[in-house]
Write a protein that holds these residues in place. Structure first.
Motif, PDB file in Angstrom:
ATOM      1  N   LEU A  90      45.701  42.601 -24.085  1.00 30.53           N
ATOM      2  CA  LEU A  90      46.902  42.505 -24.904  1.00 30.53           C
ATOM      3  C   LEU A  90      46.997  41.148 -25.592  1.00 30.53           C
ATOM      4  N   ASP A  91      46.550  40.102 -24.933  1.00 29.77           N
ATOM      5  CA  ASP A  91      46.536  38.778 -25.568  1.00 29.77           C
ATOM      6  C   ASP A  91      45.553  38.744 -26.740  1.00 29.77           C
ATOM      7  N   HIS A  92      44.396  39.376 -26.573  1.00 30.32           N
ATOM      8  CA  HIS A  92      43.433  39.471 -27.683  1.00 30.32           C
ATOM      9  C   HIS A  92      44.054  40.213 -28.866  1.00 30.32           C
ATOM     10  N   MET A  93      44.757  41.291 -28.587  1.00 35.70           N
ATOM     11  CA  MET A  93      45.369  42.075 -29.649  1.00 35.70           C
ATOM     12  C   MET A  93      46.505  41.307 -30.326  1.00 35.70           C
ATOM     13  N   ALA A  94      47.275  40.561 -29.535  1.00 31.80           N
ATOM     14  CA  ALA A  94      48.360  39.762 -30.109  1.00 31.80           C
ATOM     15  C   ALA A  94      47.817  38.668 -31.020  1.00 31.80           C
ATOM     16  N   ALA A  95      46.612  38.166 -30.682  1.00 34.97           N
ATOM     17  CA  ALA A  95      46.018  37.099 -31.490  1.00 34.97           C
ATOM     18  C   ALA A  95      45.356  37.625 -32.760  1.00 34.97           C
ATOM     19  N   HIS A  96      45.115  38.937 -32.833  1.00 30.59           N
ATOM     20  CA  HIS A  96      44.492  39.549 -34.017  1.00 30.59           C
ATOM     21  C   HIS A  96      45.613  39.902 -34.997  1.00 30.59           C
TER      22      HIS A  96
ATOM     23  N   THR B 220      53.718  37.658 -40.226  1.00 29.91           N
ATOM     24  CA  THR B 220      52.481  38.237 -39.700  1.00 29.91           C
ATOM     25  C   THR B 220      52.830  39.216 -38.588  1.00 29.91           C
ATOM     26  N   TYR B 221      51.900  40.156 -38.367  1.00 25.47           N
ATOM     27  CA  TYR B 221      52.068  41.128 -37.291  1.00 25.47           C
ATOM     28  C   TYR B 221      50.816  41.166 -36.433  1.00 25.47           C
ATOM     29  N   SER B 222      50.992  41.624 -35.200  1.00 27.94           N
ATOM     30  CA  SER B 222      49.904  41.703 -34.235  1.00 27.94           C
ATOM     31  C   SER B 222      49.328  43.112 -34.175  1.00 27.94           C
ATOM     32  N   LEU B 223      48.152  43.210 -33.605  1.00 31.76           N
ATOM     33  CA  LEU B 223      47.496  44.498 -33.437  1.00 31.76           C
ATOM     34  C   LEU B 223      48.194  45.273 -32.318  1.00 31.76           C
ATOM     35  N   VAL B 224      48.558  46.521 -32.613  1.00 32.04           N
ATOM     36  CA  VAL B 224      49.350  47.351 -31.701  1.00 32.04           C
ATOM     37  C   VAL B 224      48.653  48.703 -31.543  1.00 32.04           C
ATOM     38  N   HIS B 225      48.460  49.133 -30.297  1.00 30.17           N
ATOM     39  CA  HIS B 225      47.857  50.434 -30.014  1.00 30.17           C
ATOM     40  C   HIS B 225      48.815  51.557 -30.395  1.00 30.17           C
TER      41      HIS B 225
ATOM     42  N   TYR C 225      54.751  47.079 -14.838  1.00 33.38           N
ATOM     43  CA  TYR C 225      54.743  46.376 -16.126  1.00 33.38           C
ATOM     44  C   TYR C 225      54.686  44.855 -15.976  1.00 33.38           C
ATOM     45  N   ALA C 226      55.187  44.288 -14.897  1.00 35.89           N
ATOM     46  CA  ALA C 226      55.391  42.838 -14.789  1.00 35.89           C
ATOM     47  C   ALA C 226      54.165  41.997 -15.185  1.00 35.89           C
ATOM     48  N   PRO C 227      52.933  42.329 -14.766  1.00 33.94           N
ATOM     49  CA  PRO C 227      51.788  41.491 -15.165  1.00 33.94           C
ATOM     50  C   PRO C 227      51.512  41.501 -16.670  1.00 33.94           C
ATOM     51  N   LEU C 228      52.078  42.475 -17.387  1.00 38.12           N
ATOM     52  CA  LEU C 228      51.832  42.596 -18.825  1.00 38.12           C
ATOM     53  C   LEU C 228      52.927  41.932 -19.658  1.00 38.12           C
ATOM     54  N   SER C 229      54.005  41.521 -19.009  1.00 43.08           N
ATOM     55  CA  SER C 229      55.155  40.969 -19.721  1.00 43.08           C
ATOM     56  C   SER C 229      54.790  39.682 -20.445  1.00 43.08           C
ATOM     57  N   ARG C 230      55.346  39.518 -21.638  1.00 35.51           N
ATOM     58  CA  ARG C 230      55.130  38.323 -22.453  1.00 35.51           C
ATOM     59  C   ARG C 230      56.458  37.937 -23.107  1.00 35.51           C
ATOM     60  N   PRO C 231      56.611  36.667 -23.539  1.00 34.41           N
ATOM     61  CA  PRO C 231      57.845  36.291 -24.260  1.00 34.41           C
ATOM     62  C   PRO C 231      57.967  37.095 -25.554  1.00 34.41           C
TER      63      PRO C 231
END
Length: 305
Positions: A137-143, A196-201, A245-251
């Motif tokens: 998810l971090d890779h996708m957010a950075a794309h 800008t937007y992030s990559l979303v599945h 979900y907790a390990p996937l949570s981000r600000p």
């Protein structure tokens, strides 16, 4: 009785993609897809893998009625999403062969369970996979991609369409429609457009994540991939992963997350009920999805029981 993809088409796909020395010894249609057929093919022949997966986007595989759906489907969006995820460093099954005229693809078979199953069968393996998914998810957010649309405008427009459709199908939604529309407009008005937007599945549930032998996540059902708000992704993740979900949570922006959450619930009322207009076989599952999301949508505007 619905006629699915002819096995002869799948045998031809294997010959074209893997060579004439590779032959199909078994065909199993896998459960789950509503827009494409997914088949596990057993193979024999020198150098052939034991099994491969075939995707078919033939019209007879699509259970949705003629009303358009908000997400694309077909070989072209699949290949586009596959290449984009590869560029972002995200693992998906390797594409072995694609036949554009027939909307068919042959991909690597990832043996083993989905992440959803592993939550129950092997919690330690699931915990390792969740850590890997957080990195994905971090890779996708950075794309990122420059904004060529306004995500909150699209979310509002689609949500209002889904609200209209759901209201016509469920009297509880109809009674709460003014409150739901007001909540959507209120959240939308509070947002400032992003640049800008992030990559979303788009549909990243644990059932859409296969695991390699070392518990590395492999994303499937990727045709809805787009650049949008990460809050759109996390609204879906929170719904589908629940207590995991907790390990996937981000600000995240809480207002955007709220907008996408209301929109998601309305989509998961209108969409399943629309699907039930046709001959989709797993009807209790769709009714359950619609009922759960009806209750959640009503709860968000103080109408829940």
């Amino acid at each position: 009785m619905r006629a699915f993809t002819d096995p002869s088409e799948l045998r031809r796909l294997v010959r074209d993609g893997l060579g004439p020395g590779c032959r199909v010894t078994g065909v199993e249609r896998l459960r789950g897809g509503s827009k494409k057929g997914v088949y596990r093919l057993a193979l024999a022949g020198a150098g052939a893998p034991p099994t491969v997966i075939a995707y078919s986007w033939a019209p007879q595989e699509n259970y949705w009625p003629s009303v358009p759906t908000p997400h694309p489907s077909g070989l072209a969006p699949f290949l586009s999403a596959h290449h984009t995820l590869q560029a972002a460093g995200v693992r998906t099954p390797h594409v072995l062969h694609a036949s554009e005229p027939d909307d068919l693809a042959l991909v690597e078979d990832i043996p083993g369970d989905t992440l959803e199953t592993t939550f129950t069968t092997d919690p330690a393996r699931a915990a390792k996979a969740l850590s890997g998914l957080a990195v994905v998810l971090d890779h996708m957010a950075a794309h990122t991609s420059p904004a060529n649309h306004t995500s909150e405008d699209l979310a509002l427009s689609q949500a209002l369409n889904d609200l209209t459709e759901a209201s016509a199908r469920d009297p509880r939604i109809d009674a709460a429609a003014p409150a739901l529309a007001n909540r959507l407009h209120e959240l939308h008005a509070a947002l400032t457009p992003r640049t800008t937007y992030s990559l979303v599945h788009g549909e990243l549930g644990p059932d859409h994540i296969l695991l390699t032998r070392d518990a590395h996540p492999v994303l499937i059902d990727i045709e809805s991939l787009t650049h949008s708000d990460p809050e759109q992704e996390h609204a879906y993740l929170r719904l589908r992963f629940g207590r995991h979900y907790a390990p996937l949570s981000r600000p995240l922006n809480p207002t955007r997350l709220s907008l996408h959450t209301v929109a998601l619930h309305l989509s998961l009322v209108a969409g399943p009920l629309r699907l039930l207009d046709g001959d989709f076989p797993h009807r209790d599952v769709m009714r359950g999805i619609a009922e759960h999301n009806t209750r959640e949508a009503l709860r968000l505007v103080g109408r829940g029981s």
